[in-house]
Design a protein around this motif. Sequence first.
Motif, short mmCIF file in Angstrom:
data_model
loop_
_atom_site.label_atom_id
_atom_site.label_comp_id
_atom_site.label_asym_id
_atom_site.label_seq_id
_atom_site.Cartn_x
_atom_site.Cartn_y
_atom_site.Cartn_z
N CYS A 291 0.84 -1.19 0.00
CA CYS A 291 0.00 0.00 0.00
C CYS A 291 0.88 1.24 0.00
O CYS A 291 1.89 1.30 0.68
CB CYS A 291 -0.93 -0.03 1.22
N ALA A 292 0.52 2.20 -0.81
CA ALA A 292 1.37 3.38 -0.97
C ALA A 292 0.69 4.62 -0.43
O ALA A 292 0.92 5.74 -0.90
CB ALA A 292 1.71 3.55 -2.45
N CYS A 293 -0.17 4.44 0.56
CA CYS A 293 -0.94 5.57 1.08
C CYS A 293 -0.05 6.77 1.45
O CYS A 293 -0.38 7.90 1.16
CB CYS A 293 -1.73 5.15 2.32
N VAL B 278 1.13 8.66 -1.58
CA VAL B 278 0.03 9.38 -2.23
C VAL B 278 -0.35 10.60 -1.38
O VAL B 278 -0.53 11.71 -1.88
CB VAL B 278 -1.20 8.47 -2.45
N CYS C 196 -0.11 3.71 -7.24
CA CYS C 196 -0.09 2.75 -6.13
C CYS C 196 -0.39 1.36 -6.70
O CYS C 196 -1.36 1.18 -7.42
CB CYS C 196 -1.15 3.11 -5.09
N GLN D 125 -1.70 -1.08 -5.53
CA GLN D 125 -2.96 -1.67 -5.08
C GLN D 125 -4.19 -0.99 -5.69
O GLN D 125 -5.29 -1.50 -5.59
CB GLN D 125 -3.08 -1.58 -3.54
N PHE D 126 -4.00 0.17 -6.30
CA PHE D 126 -5.13 0.96 -6.79
C PHE D 126 -5.99 0.14 -7.76
O PHE D 126 -5.51 -0.33 -8.80
CB PHE D 126 -4.64 2.23 -7.49
N CYS E 75 -7.22 -2.69 -3.65
CA CYS E 75 -7.87 -1.58 -2.95
C CYS E 75 -8.93 -0.92 -3.83
O CYS E 75 -8.61 -0.34 -4.87
CB CYS E 75 -6.81 -0.56 -2.53
N LEU F 84 -8.04 -0.59 1.27
CA LEU F 84 -6.86 -0.83 2.10
C LEU F 84 -6.52 0.42 2.90
O LEU F 84 -6.00 0.36 4.00
CB LEU F 84 -5.65 -1.18 1.23
N GLY F 85 -6.81 1.56 2.29
CA GLY F 85 -6.47 2.82 2.94
C GLY F 85 -7.66 3.76 2.94
O GLY F 85 -8.58 3.63 2.14
N LEU G 59 -7.72 6.76 2.07
CA LEU G 59 -7.76 7.63 0.88
C LEU G 59 -8.77 7.14 -0.14
O LEU G 59 -9.22 7.89 -0.98
CB LEU G 59 -6.38 7.62 0.21
N MET G 60 -9.10 5.87 -0.08
CA MET G 60 -10.04 5.29 -1.04
C MET G 60 -11.48 5.44 -0.57
O MET G 60 -12.40 5.35 -1.37
CB MET G 60 -9.68 3.80 -1.25
N CYS H 239 -7.45 9.09 -3.61
CA CYS H 239 -7.74 7.85 -4.35
C CYS H 239 -9.22 7.75 -4.70
O CYS H 239 -9.58 7.35 -5.80
CB CYS H 239 -7.29 6.63 -3.54
S1 SF4 Z 1 -5.92 4.09 -0.44
FE1 SF4 Z 1 -5.57 2.21 -1.61
S2 SF4 Z 1 -5.08 2.90 -3.70
FE2 SF4 Z 1 -4.86 4.68 -2.34
S3 SF4 Z 1 -2.69 4.66 -1.80
FE3 SF4 Z 1 -3.75 3.54 -0.16
S4 SF4 Z 1 -3.65 1.40 -0.80
FE4 SF4 Z 1 -3.12 2.62 -2.61
#
Ligand code: SF4
Lengths: 96, 378
Positions: free
Chosen positions: B325-327, B330, B340, B342-343, B347, B353-354, B356-357, B364
């Motif tokens: 995860c690259a939250c 981002v 990311c 996982q985008f 996720c 996952l985060g 932000l989604m 996200c």
């Molecule tokens: S919310 Fe999901 S898509 Fe956005 S950075 Fe986190 S893991 Fe990646």
Amino acid sequence: MCLGIPGQIVKITDKATNLALADVSGVQRQVNVTCVAGGGLEDLVGKWVLIHVGFAMALIDEDEARKTMETLTALGEAQEEFEAMFQSDRALEGRT
Amino acid sequence: MKYVDEFRDPKAAKVLVKAIAEKVDAIGATVEKPVHIMEICGGHTHAIFRYGLDKLTPPGLEFIHGPGCPVCVLPMSRVDECIEIAERPGVIFTTFGDAMRVPGTRKSLIQAKADGADIRMVYSPLDALELARRNPDNEVVFFGLGFETTTPSTALAIQQAARENLSNFSVFCNHITVPPPIKVLLDDPHMVLDGFVGPGHVSMVIGTRPYDFIARDYGKPIVVAGFEPIDLLQSVLMVLTQIAEGRAEVENQYARIVPDGGNPVSIAAIEDVYQPRPTFEWRGLGEIDASGLRIRDKYKDFDAEEKFGIGYATGRRVVEEPEGCACGEVMTGRIKPMQCPQFGKGCTPDIPLGALMVSSEGACAAYWQYGGARQAAE
Ligand code: SF4
């Protein structure tokens, strides 16, 4: 939560706790007006305010209120605010 | 310009878009070497995508999405602590809906609720107070969350609870402040930021002076902006104009709502109830000095950390972010959501996952909803 929603103060409901009834696009809701009460509570009746999580945070004019409402509707935020208000009413009654 | 005609004032928008393009040219910014403007507030990120402002403006201008989504910067350990409090017998845990779907390490609040915890979504801390009045035999805890826009509301709620001696009400305070993370980003040698669009409603509370250091110490322009597309375009133009003229100042495009001195009643309430914590953890940014608030001792009866012996004051927990995860990246604008891994895969809004989604202000979520990136991912 961060964008807030405009409403018009209808009447002061509780002077001791700075509560007022606000009309938000036809939905009437109790709001706290402490942060905008500098000019006296009664002066607020009829005024437009920007409401964040049940607290009037800034005085605005009617034109600003209308424009803000349009933007919030376009962003889908107005609908979310109303949904949050109705949800909260259910939470108060224990019907969650 | 496929969106401009939808704007309330398309003529003004067209003029601004043209002026922005000219300024971007004038400062020599190109697609290879763009000018980077960070919008700090998640509400602005949302508006930029909704109105397609990133597409209307020239490719030599890049929007960097800032850390201004309070739900997104919440570390998983805070969510875990909320759930621990909520699962205690007799507790009614109240929160803004935004926080419900943020994943913790084991589960989110919405899953905890499904598992039987009494968790209720409220619109306002006023409603949490009312729940405490109506349920004297329960402990009602409010999850105090957000930047300076919402901090005064919980401060005023705590003052009210103190006046009423409402001893079954407390706040689990996780309020954070906007200026410290901006300083962290400016100190980061990997970040290239040429100017900022400042948050409108945070500034309505704190005024514009807390941003002075950005111009004075870092030589970067910042313009406090409203939320309408015209506001945002105008603010971007003001930032670019400062860059073109070699100025770095704090300017206020949203003066109709934001007084330079902020709202004195709100500031007084915040100061009465809260004090800065020495340090506070941000998801993606790590520990940041004096970036979080705690409840002062004089209101400790209304402090859920004291009441339940839980939270930041009692012990730090380090929680690993989920794999891949690259939250953090981002959140700090280092990469775009689509980058990311996982985008759209591990996720999605349904299985996030985060935060932000799932937060309406998360970058996200904005990309997913408006960016057309969903198709790319599918
Ligand atoms: S919310 Fe999901 S898509 Fe956005 S950075 Fe986190 S893991 Fe990646």
